[in-house]
Design an enzyme around this catalytic site. Sequence first.
Site, PDB file in Angstrom:
ATOM      1  N   GLY A  47     -10.353  -2.554   3.401  1.00 16.71           N
ATOM      2  CA  GLY A  47      -9.573  -2.406   4.443  1.00 16.71           C
ATOM      3  C   GLY A  47      -9.719  -1.424   5.199  1.00 16.71           C
ATOM      4  N   ASP A  48      -8.439  -1.040   5.524  1.00 18.65           N
ATOM      5  CA  ASP A  48      -8.478   0.460   6.551  1.00 18.65           C
ATOM      6  C   ASP A  48      -8.377   1.695   5.806  1.00 18.65           C
ATOM      7  OD1 ASP A  48      -6.086  -0.763   6.031  1.00 18.65           O
ATOM      8  OD2 ASP A  48      -5.182   0.871   7.492  1.00 18.65           O
TER       9      ASP A  48
ATOM     10  N   THR B 286       0.880  -1.413  -0.130  1.00 16.22           N
ATOM     11  CA  THR B 286      -0.285  -0.055  -0.110  1.00 16.22           C
ATOM     12  C   THR B 286       0.798   1.180   0.144  1.00 16.22           C
ATOM     13  OG1 THR B 286      -1.710  -1.082   1.049  1.00 16.22           O
ATOM     14  CG2 THR B 286      -1.730   1.252   1.550  1.00 16.22           C
TER      15      THR B 286
ATOM     16  N   GLY C 114      -5.116  -4.603   7.657  1.00 23.01           N
ATOM     17  CA  GLY C 114      -6.244  -3.464   7.548  1.00 23.01           C
ATOM     18  C   GLY C 114      -7.296  -3.566   8.788  1.00 23.01           C
TER      19      GLY C 114
ATOM     20  N   THR D 173      -0.356   1.643   6.652  1.00 25.16           N
ATOM     21  CA  THR D 173      -0.212   0.537   6.041  1.00 25.16           C
ATOM     22  C   THR D 173      -0.085  -1.053   6.716  1.00 25.16           C
ATOM     23  OG1 THR D 173       0.943  -0.805   4.398  1.00 25.16           O
ATOM     24  CG2 THR D 173       2.386   0.843   5.834  1.00 25.16           C
ATOM     25  N   GLY D 174      -0.607  -1.708   6.398  1.00 19.92           N
ATOM     26  CA  GLY D 174      -0.620  -3.104   7.344  1.00 19.92           C
ATOM     27  C   GLY D 174      -1.749  -3.780   7.247  1.00 19.92           C
TER      28      GLY D 174
HETATM   29  N1  ASP Z   1      -3.976  -1.949   4.780  1.00 22.47           N
HETATM   30  C1  ASP Z   1      -4.323  -2.472   3.565  1.00 22.47           C
HETATM   31  C2  ASP Z   1      -5.559  -3.141   3.662  1.00 22.47           C
HETATM   32  O1  ASP Z   1      -5.551  -3.786   4.520  1.00 22.47           O
HETATM   33  C3  ASP Z   1      -3.109  -3.235   3.206  1.00 22.47           C
HETATM   34  C4  ASP Z   1      -1.651  -2.690   3.377  1.00 22.47           C
HETATM   35  O2  ASP Z   1      -1.393  -1.614   3.880  1.00 22.47           O
HETATM   36  O3  ASP Z   1      -0.664  -3.519   3.049  1.00 22.47           O
HETATM   37  O4  ASP Z   1      -6.145  -3.265   2.855  1.00 22.47           O
END
Ligand code: ASP
Length: 352
Positions: A248-249, A218, A272, A269-270
């Site tokens: 997601g978030d 992301t 979500g 990012t992570g």
């Molecule tokens: N946060 C994003 C999601 O969960 C994915 C990511 O940040 O890699 O959609």
Amino acid sequence: MKKTVLFIAISLLYFCCSERSKSTNKASTAVLEKPEFSIVIHGGAGTILRQNMTPAKEAEYRAKLEEAIRTGYQILKNGGTSLDAVTKTINVMENSPLFNAGKGAVFTHEETNEMDASIMNGKTLNAGASAGTQTVKNPINLARAIMEQSPHVMLSGKGAETFAAEHGLDIVDPKYFYTNRRFESLQKIKSSKKTALNHDEKKTAFYDADIKDSKFGTVGCAALDKDGNLAAGTSTGGMTNKRWGRIGDSPIIGSGTYANNATCAVSSTGWGEYFIRAQVAHDISAMMAYKGVSLEEAARVVIHDKMGKLGGTGGIVAVDKNGNMVFEFNTKGMYRASMNDKGNLVVEIYEK
Ligand code: ASP
């Protein structure tokens, strides 16, 4: 005498600041002189290990991160707005196949690409977000158009695509988002049958290491401009093998993105689901507003003591109203870069 006391006090303050900066290896620390502007970006967090990276691949990531942040830096240097810096910086990463956003978006279970994005203006607290679009070339531009040209904050799916077309945004054939690398990741995950969604939550996608790490990449940006206005934005393809219209978030204001001139601008990012449950981006701002703590401390507490303790992984990039920039994450790495008004560039990938 007075001068000596003052000198000792300043020396002590300086010593404390530099010692603090040594005690953390993940976040940059407070600057003594307020910069005119600052910009910080990420290209995703996850199990990014040196041993899994070739020198050529690493150089490619570093070059693209640098190109992206220099784009925003130039806008800010010329007196442009933080909103423009955030949008154009994210566009560079959305147009690259390296990141899980725009061109390089991951595949859903149905072999489509469904993108989410959001942006927030710290001056007005206006915000825009789009979810689950399949034909908008640059989802961050759609989020911005929603913020500036609609009475709404969030639009999704076909409706969001209609809005994008009506507002003259670039619409592409869904095939534009096809990349071999992302398609192969999906096939690998599907064939490993690790997505078996049964009643044992340990076997669901969210508990599978391969799957949860395959979603990273992301992109996001937070910036402070010369007028003291903060902005943040985030864009993603979400999670490989996601289904049922999972969102997601990244497009959730307060989770993936938040900006408030009174405190800071944050892009997450992570994993979500955890960032939504912990309301990561807004929580960092709220800690600063209600407890008066620094951005660095707020980010550390929210990432490690709150989101991390729930079981989530990932990180944030953020800038506060004084131009202090912070990277904070609990993963092995996070593609990231920062630049201040002096043009000092930091590009990092791994945990330090
Ligand atoms: N946060 C994003 C999601 O969960 C994915 C990511 O940040 O890699 O959609």
